[in-house]
Write an enzyme that holds these catalytic residues in place. Structure first.
Site: not given
Length: 293
Positions: A88, A144, A247
């Protein structure tokens, strides 16, 4: 360069990040809850998507920040020839790696060799593609796999810990090639792929699913870890790593294999599992996407 960005050059990055690490793991109920409530209010964190929606149930700020999502709240693009968005966040930049250089912002770029700390590894991505995804404090902080991959090696490159927020990206030259980072190299069905986990001011660590905490508190030299022969395979859409504070993750792809999803541009909000790139057909000619100038 604005005052805040100038100030980041003068701040004691290591000391502040070390302090952040200790505070993030603090389980004192008043301290951890104040931190959690402050971040929720300031960044409009949506806990309804979290596996644990009760802000008071987290034992520490770090547990809150690295929270998992409810099952099914993010789903992978069903097309197996689609490369998935790894996190995201928001696209910082994306596009072709032209003559070995990666675009950062107007007037700013750095080389793949600088980013990876490895000339030979960088050569595989000459004229390939990159995507830089910024994870803000409000986002889900696990990264992921865009596709199934076999872990080959990791390279920890020590460096500074500048902020990686939008202002810093625009104003600090070669930011992502200067900040501390962990480059994770994978072999995939379409060739090599690298996911670079970039540290930042107040980031108290990067953890991988295979090695736990991967960025040492005071690393001062490039560290290579060889995983060939260990048979560490991570499936498409499976968790690969997590940031213990917000980050940036940078994806590097080889040339002539993928085309970036056409709707993606700098500053596009993105969600884990959506299409990042589509695999080219064998008779498809590669066309470089347009970048901001």
């Amino acid at each position: 360069m604005n005052f805040v960005t100038t100030l980041t050059y003068l701040l004691p990055h290591r000391m502040l990040s070390s302090l952040a690490r200790h505070v993030a793991y603090c389980q004192h109920p008043l301290i951890k809850q104040w931190l959690i409530d402050t971040v929720i209010a300031k960044f409009d964190v949506n806990l309804s998507e979290a596996a644990e929606p009760d802000a008071h149930a987290y034992p520490s700020f770090n547990a809150f920040f690295t929270r998992s999502l409810k099952t099914g709240i993010r789903l992978p693009d069903p097309n197996p020839d689609t490369l998935l968005m790894p996190a995201d966040g928001r696209i910082s930049q994306l596009g072709p790696i032209r003559e070995g250089r990666i675009f950062q912002a107007k007037g700013q770029s750095f080389t793949a060799t600088e980013l990876l700390g490895d000339t030979a590894a960088a050569a595989a991505f000459t004229n390939g593609l990159f995507a830089t995804v910024y994870l803000s404090p409000r986002d889900y902080h696990r990264v992921h796999m865009p596709c199934t991959g076999q872990l080959l090696k990791t390279v920890h490159v020590p460096g500074r810990l500048f902020s990686v927020g939008p202002d810093a990206v625009r104003q600090i030259p070669r930011l992502f090639a200067r900040n501390e980072r962990l480059a994770c190299h994978f072999d995939t069905a379409f060739g090599p792929m690298v996911l670079v986990m970039v540290g930042a001011l107040l980031v108290s660590g990067v953890e991988t699913v295979w090695g736990g905490v991967e960025i040492p508190a005071y690393g001062d030299r490039i560290t290579h870890k060889d995983y060939q022969g260990r048979n560490i395979a991570i499936e498409r859409f499976a968790e690969m790593a997590r940031f213990n504070y917000g980050s940036t993750v940078i994806v590097l792809l080889p040339p002539n294999v993928f085309t970036l999803a056409p709707h993606l541009t700098a500053e596009s909000p993105v969600t884990l599992g959506q299409a990042l790139a589509h695999r080219l057909s064998l008779n498809h000619s590669t066309q470089a996407p347009t970048q901001e100038k």
